[in-house]
Design a protein around this motif. Structure first.
Motif, PDB file in Angstrom:
ATOM      1  N   ASP A  41     -11.928   5.324  -3.601  1.00 50.26           N
ATOM      2  CA  ASP A  41     -10.915   6.359  -3.822  1.00 50.26           C
ATOM      3  C   ASP A  41     -10.129   6.049  -5.098  1.00 50.26           C
ATOM      4  N   ALA A  42      -9.704   7.099  -5.784  1.00 49.43           N
ATOM      5  CA  ALA A  42      -9.054   6.936  -7.079  1.00 49.43           C
ATOM      6  C   ALA A  42      -7.543   6.822  -7.003  1.00 49.43           C
ATOM      7  N   ASP A  43      -6.965   6.762  -5.796  1.00 53.49           N
ATOM      8  CA  ASP A  43      -5.508   6.689  -5.680  1.00 53.49           C
ATOM      9  C   ASP A  43      -5.020   5.309  -5.255  1.00 53.49           C
ATOM     10  N   LEU A  44      -5.888   4.295  -5.315  1.00 52.45           N
ATOM     11  CA  LEU A  44      -5.495   2.964  -4.869  1.00 52.45           C
ATOM     12  C   LEU A  44      -4.548   2.313  -5.872  1.00 52.45           C
ATOM     13  N   ARG A  45      -3.567   1.593  -5.334  1.00 48.98           N
ATOM     14  CA  ARG A  45      -2.611   0.852  -6.159  1.00 48.98           C
ATOM     15  C   ARG A  45      -2.833  -0.644  -5.945  1.00 48.98           C
ATOM     16  N   GLU A  46      -2.508  -1.427  -6.968  1.00 53.72           N
ATOM     17  CA  GLU A  46      -2.718  -2.882  -6.919  1.00 53.72           C
ATOM     18  C   GLU A  46      -4.177  -3.182  -6.561  1.00 53.72           C
ATOM     19  N   GLN A  97     -19.222  -3.923   8.188  1.00 51.40           N
ATOM     20  CA  GLN A  97     -17.889  -3.785   7.593  1.00 51.40           C
ATOM     21  C   GLN A  97     -17.437  -5.131   7.045  1.00 51.40           C
ATOM     22  N   VAL A  98     -16.580  -5.054   6.017  1.00 54.18           N
ATOM     23  CA  VAL A  98     -16.103  -6.275   5.356  1.00 54.18           C
ATOM     24  C   VAL A  98     -14.599  -6.175   5.149  1.00 54.18           C
ATOM     25  N   ASP A  99     -13.878  -7.231   5.503  1.00 54.63           N
ATOM     26  CA  ASP A  99     -12.426  -7.307   5.332  1.00 54.63           C
ATOM     27  C   ASP A  99     -12.118  -7.625   3.873  1.00 54.63           C
ATOM     28  N   VAL A 100     -11.408  -6.701   3.206  1.00 54.00           N
ATOM     29  CA  VAL A 100     -11.073  -6.904   1.791  1.00 54.00           C
ATOM     30  C   VAL A 100      -9.570  -7.054   1.568  1.00 54.00           C
ATOM     31  N   GLY A 101      -8.793  -7.175   2.636  1.00 52.99           N
ATOM     32  CA  GLY A 101      -7.369  -7.468   2.471  1.00 52.99           C
ATOM     33  C   GLY A 101      -6.451  -6.317   2.789  1.00 52.99           C
ATOM     34  N   VAL A 102      -5.753  -5.802   1.765  1.00 51.61           N
ATOM     35  CA  VAL A 102      -4.727  -4.773   1.951  1.00 51.61           C
ATOM     36  C   VAL A 102      -5.037  -3.595   1.040  1.00 51.61           C
ATOM     37  N   ARG A 103      -4.882  -2.396   1.579  1.00 54.29           N
ATOM     38  CA  ARG A 103      -5.115  -1.173   0.801  1.00 54.29           C
ATOM     39  C   ARG A 103      -3.792  -0.431   0.643  1.00 54.29           C
ATOM     40  N   LYS A 104      -3.364  -0.226  -0.601  1.00 57.64           N
ATOM     41  CA  LYS A 104      -2.148   0.522  -0.886  1.00 57.64           C
ATOM     42  C   LYS A 104      -2.523   1.775  -1.664  1.00 57.64           C
ATOM     43  N   HIS A 105      -2.009   2.904  -1.198  1.00 59.56           N
ATOM     44  CA  HIS A 105      -2.372   4.164  -1.827  1.00 59.56           C
ATOM     45  C   HIS A 105      -1.291   5.194  -1.548  1.00 59.56           C
ATOM     46  N   ARG A 106      -1.481   6.379  -2.108  1.00 57.11           N
ATOM     47  CA  ARG A 106      -0.529   7.462  -1.901  1.00 57.11           C
ATOM     48  C   ARG A 106      -0.716   8.045  -0.499  1.00 57.11           C
ATOM     49  N   HIS A 107       0.402   8.246   0.212  1.00 61.45           N
ATOM     50  CA  HIS A 107       0.332   8.814   1.558  1.00 61.45           C
ATOM     51  C   HIS A 107       0.651  10.307   1.524  1.00 61.45           C
ATOM     52  N   GLN A 108       0.002  11.044   2.405  1.00 60.40           N
ATOM     53  CA  GLN A 108       0.213  12.480   2.478  1.00 60.40           C
ATOM     54  C   GLN A 108       1.232  12.812   3.561  1.00 60.40           C
ATOM     55  N   ASP A 109       1.785  14.035   3.461  1.00 64.29           N
ATOM     56  CA  ASP A 109       2.786  14.429   4.451  1.00 64.29           C
ATOM     57  C   ASP A 109       2.113  14.830   5.762  1.00 64.29           C
ATOM     58  N   GLY A 110       2.952  15.058   6.773  1.00 63.95           N
ATOM     59  CA  GLY A 110       2.446  15.318   8.114  1.00 63.95           C
ATOM     60  C   GLY A 110       1.566  16.545   8.207  1.00 63.95           C
ATOM     61  N   GLN A 111       1.904  17.608   7.496  1.00 67.41           N
ATOM     62  CA  GLN A 111       1.099  18.816   7.586  1.00 67.41           C
ATOM     63  C   GLN A 111      -0.267  18.623   6.925  1.00 67.41           C
ATOM     64  N   ALA A 112      -0.299  17.924   5.808  1.00 69.35           N
ATOM     65  CA  ALA A 112      -1.589  17.632   5.183  1.00 69.35           C
ATOM     66  C   ALA A 112      -2.459  16.790   6.118  1.00 69.35           C
TER      67      ALA A 112
END
Length: 314
Positions: free
Chosen positions: A127-132, A236-251
């Protein structure tokens, strides 16, 4: 939990540290397989450049793991394409791929079309919205496909914080996808992040799978892959922590509806319900209904597309 799932967790769930990069590179050289990384992107100028730059630095220049980085822009109105290209990706617009078929909106549509403009034996989606972002996301899920010949698809698993709250991300996973999988496809109950957008698979599998055009693509792919190649071919492989943009409840509500719809089609092909979702927002005159279509279209396996089979022969 099924005994089969417990065994699968012990034999098909790994950590990124289980396969050091030098071992993955050695396996790539030995097998001769090529690797494509695909980033589906829509208005991601803030993050897509950093992701591409990290992959290019770590896995193209310093270690020859990734053979191509392709960003498929699905109609961005910001500088996503320019930023991605400047960082070193090959940028392709969704509408330029298979132009005889009008493009449907949705992430699954972009992933499906990406098979036509990539050449890797292994295709890795990020995904293109990942941070760090860390290149572990790529090495973690590509590694087993290079070292384990009987594995066909690998999902990343990770913690998903919501703001400062650890482990509270992935709300649609917990409220919709996980119950569906546990109740209807219990063999898939061991996947920690069944809806995660970071996964890699052999092209030979991807080209045989139908692709829901929207948010249901990840669940649909897991279910269909289970039926096609069996549980032991999935990992599946554990890669740590995923930080990204979160969407609102309706989305998230619309996402959940699309995922439920994808599951319904696989549970009872042909039994259709009203493919729309009505939500409410407070307006000047009280709560106002807004009805959205729930994407129901699916693309056929790419192996059935003339342009793809012609390209393969050529």
């Amino acid at each position: 939990m099924l005994e089969e799932v417990e065994r699968w967790l012990a034999t098909r769930s790994w950590s990124v540290t289980d396969r050091p990069l030098h071992k993955i590179i050695t396996a790539k050289q030995r097998t001769g397989q090529s690797v494509s990384v695909v980033l589906p992107a829509l208005n991601e100028e803030e993050t897509v450049g950093d992701i591409v730059a990290v992959i290019r630095h770590d896995l193209v220049r310093q270690a020859a793991l990734v053979d191509e980085i392709v960003v498929v822009d699905s109609g961005s109105t910001d500088r996503t394409s320019e930023v991605a290209a400047a960082a070193g990706a090959r940028v392709v617009h969704r509408d330029a791929i298979l132009p005889r078929l009008p493009a449907a909106p949705g992430k699954g549509e972009v992933l499906w079309r990406s098979l036509l403009v990539t050449g890797g034996d292994i295709v890795c989606f990020v995904d293109a919205d990942l941070r760090e972002f860390s290149s572990d996301f790529v090495t973690g899920i590509v590694g087993p496909l290079l070292t384990e010949p009987d594995v066909d698809l690998v999902k990343a698993m990770y913690d998903r914080p919501l703001g400062d709250a650890a482990g509270q991300g992935g709300r649609v996973t917990e409220l919709m996808a996980r119950p569906l999988l546990n109740l209807h496809w219990p063999q898939l109950a061991g996947f920690v992040q069944p809806l995660g957008g970071e996964y890699a698979a052999r092209r030979s599998l991807l080209e045989r799978l139908p692709f829901p055009v929207g948010y249901g693509v990840e669940l649909g792919m897991l279910v269909d892959a289970l039926h096609l190649v069996g549980l032991d071919a999935l990992a599946q492989v554990d890669v740590g922590v995923r930080k990204h943009r979160h969407q609102d409840g309706q989305a998230l509500g619309r996402m959940a509806a699309a995922i439920y719809r994808t599951a319904q089609l696989r549970l009872a092909r042909g039994h259709l319900v009203r493919p729309s979702l009505t939500q409410f927002e407070r307006g000047e005159n009280g709560f106002e209904p807004h009805t959205y279509p729930v994407d129901t279209e699916e693309r056929p396996p790419m192996a059935q597309i003339t342009e793809y089979t012609t390209r393969q022969v050529a």
